[in-house]
Write a protein that holds these residues in place. Structure first.
Motif, PDB file in Angstrom:
ATOM      1  N   HIS A  46       0.697  -1.262  -0.190  1.00 39.21           N
ATOM      2  CA  HIS A  46       0.006   0.022  -0.072  1.00 39.21           C
ATOM      3  C   HIS A  46       1.102   1.354   0.213  1.00 39.21           C
ATOM      4  CE1 HIS A  46      -3.844  -2.038   0.498  1.00 39.21           C
ATOM      5  NE2 HIS A  46      -3.178  -2.873   1.526  1.00 39.21           N
ATOM      6  N   ASN A  47       1.979   1.064   0.137  1.00 37.86           N
ATOM      7  CA  ASN A  47       3.187   2.305   0.171  1.00 37.86           C
ATOM      8  C   ASN A  47       3.219   2.829  -1.440  1.00 37.86           C
ATOM      9  OD1 ASN A  47       3.468   2.089   2.813  1.00 37.86           O
ATOM     10  ND2 ASN A  47       5.293   1.189   2.834  1.00 37.86           N
ATOM     11  N   LYS A  48       2.759   1.941  -2.426  1.00 34.53           N
ATOM     12  CA  LYS A  48       3.000   2.551  -3.736  1.00 34.53           C
ATOM     13  C   LYS A  48       1.955   2.331  -4.478  1.00 34.53           C
ATOM     14  CE  LYS A  48       8.005   1.475  -3.935  1.00 34.53           C
ATOM     15  NZ  LYS A  48       8.877   0.814  -4.835  1.00 34.53           N
ATOM     16  N   THR A  49       1.745   3.257  -5.608  1.00 37.63           N
ATOM     17  CA  THR A  49       0.766   3.009  -6.624  1.00 37.63           C
ATOM     18  C   THR A  49       1.033   2.042  -7.443  1.00 37.63           C
ATOM     19  OG1 THR A  49       1.412   5.022  -7.809  1.00 37.63           O
ATOM     20  CG2 THR A  49       0.025   5.559  -5.993  1.00 37.63           C
ATOM     21  N   PRO A  50       0.043   1.897  -8.313  1.00 38.03           N
ATOM     22  CA  PRO A  50       0.327   0.642  -9.541  1.00 38.03           C
ATOM     23  C   PRO A  50       1.342   1.129 -10.349  1.00 38.03           C
ATOM     24  CG  PRO A  50      -2.104   0.730  -9.226  1.00 38.03           C
ATOM     25  CD  PRO A  50      -1.540   2.031  -8.247  1.00 38.03           C
ATOM     26  N   ASP A  51       1.389   2.509 -10.608  1.00 40.60           N
ATOM     27  CA  ASP A  51       2.421   2.901 -11.411  1.00 40.60           C
ATOM     28  C   ASP A  51       3.846   3.233 -10.802  1.00 40.60           C
ATOM     29  OD1 ASP A  51       2.041   5.138 -10.122  1.00 40.60           O
ATOM     30  OD2 ASP A  51       1.909   6.676 -11.759  1.00 40.60           O
ATOM     31  N   LYS A  53       4.699   4.850  -7.842  1.00 40.18           N
ATOM     32  CA  LYS A  53       5.124   6.192  -7.193  1.00 40.18           C
ATOM     33  C   LYS A  53       4.503   6.121  -5.496  1.00 40.18           C
ATOM     34  CE  LYS A  53       4.431   9.337 -10.856  1.00 40.18           C
ATOM     35  NZ  LYS A  53       3.815  10.536 -11.586  1.00 40.18           N
ATOM     36  N   LEU A  54       5.300   6.804  -4.681  1.00 38.27           N
ATOM     37  CA  LEU A  54       4.789   6.432  -3.362  1.00 38.27           C
ATOM     38  C   LEU A  54       3.253   7.078  -3.243  1.00 38.27           C
ATOM     39  CD1 LEU A  54       7.976   7.353  -1.384  1.00 38.27           C
ATOM     40  CD2 LEU A  54       6.812   5.152  -1.711  1.00 38.27           C
ATOM     41  N   THR A  55       2.463   6.342  -2.214  1.00 35.25           N
ATOM     42  CA  THR A  55       1.237   6.844  -1.715  1.00 35.25           C
ATOM     43  C   THR A  55       1.505   7.710  -0.595  1.00 35.25           C
ATOM     44  OG1 THR A  55       0.964   5.170  -0.189  1.00 35.25           O
ATOM     45  CG2 THR A  55       0.159   4.840  -2.449  1.00 35.25           C
ATOM     46  N   GLU A  56       0.561   8.574  -0.063  1.00 36.76           N
ATOM     47  CA  GLU A  56       0.595   9.138   1.300  1.00 36.76           C
ATOM     48  C   GLU A  56       1.428   8.310   2.436  1.00 36.76           C
ATOM     49  OE1 GLU A  56      -2.675  11.686   2.455  1.00 36.76           O
ATOM     50  OE2 GLU A  56      -2.956  12.272   0.293  1.00 36.76           O
ATOM     51  N   GLU A  57       0.650   6.921   2.319  1.00 38.57           N
ATOM     52  CA  GLU A  57       1.413   6.240   3.297  1.00 38.57           C
ATOM     53  C   GLU A  57       2.664   5.798   3.295  1.00 38.57           C
ATOM     54  OE1 GLU A  57      -0.994   2.426   4.291  1.00 38.57           O
ATOM     55  OE2 GLU A  57      -2.521   3.814   4.830  1.00 38.57           O
TER      56      GLU A  57
END
Length: 107
Positions: A46-51, A53-57
């Protein structure tokens, strides 16, 4: 003469025992809350998006690692991001106040 206690004397032991029990319960609750606040997993998907990049978490996870004194290299390795991305997050962390920044909740 008989040894009688004055009518206004009281035994403080039950009150002190009660206070000790309350303090023990508060310490236990504090430990439960602190454990939840501090838990984070750099490898959490959950720390990264499918592409990639880092998520807010993911960004918060980086910031918490910097809070612990971890280097940019360590953060890049554990988060599986580039050193440049870790440097970018480190600079953001400093701009937000470093260890004094307001932490966001994870999960």
């Amino acid at each position: 003469m008989t040894d009688k206690k004055p009518p206004h004397a009281f035994d403080p032991k039950p009150i002190l025992d009660l206070i000790a029990g309350i303090e023990a319960d508060l310490q236990r609750l504090k430990g439960l809350v602190e454990e939840q606040l501090e838990k984070f997993d750099p490898a959490n998907p959950h720390n990264k998006t499918p592409d990639g990049k880092l998520t807010e978490e993911g960004a918060e996870c980086c910031y918490r690692m910097f809070d612990e004194g971890k280097s940019r290299y360590t953060v890049s390795q554990q988060m599986k991001i580039s050193f440049a991305a870790a440097t970018h997050r480190f600079n953001n962390w400093r701009k937000l106040g470093g260890n004094k920044r307001t932490k966001t909740l994870l999960g």
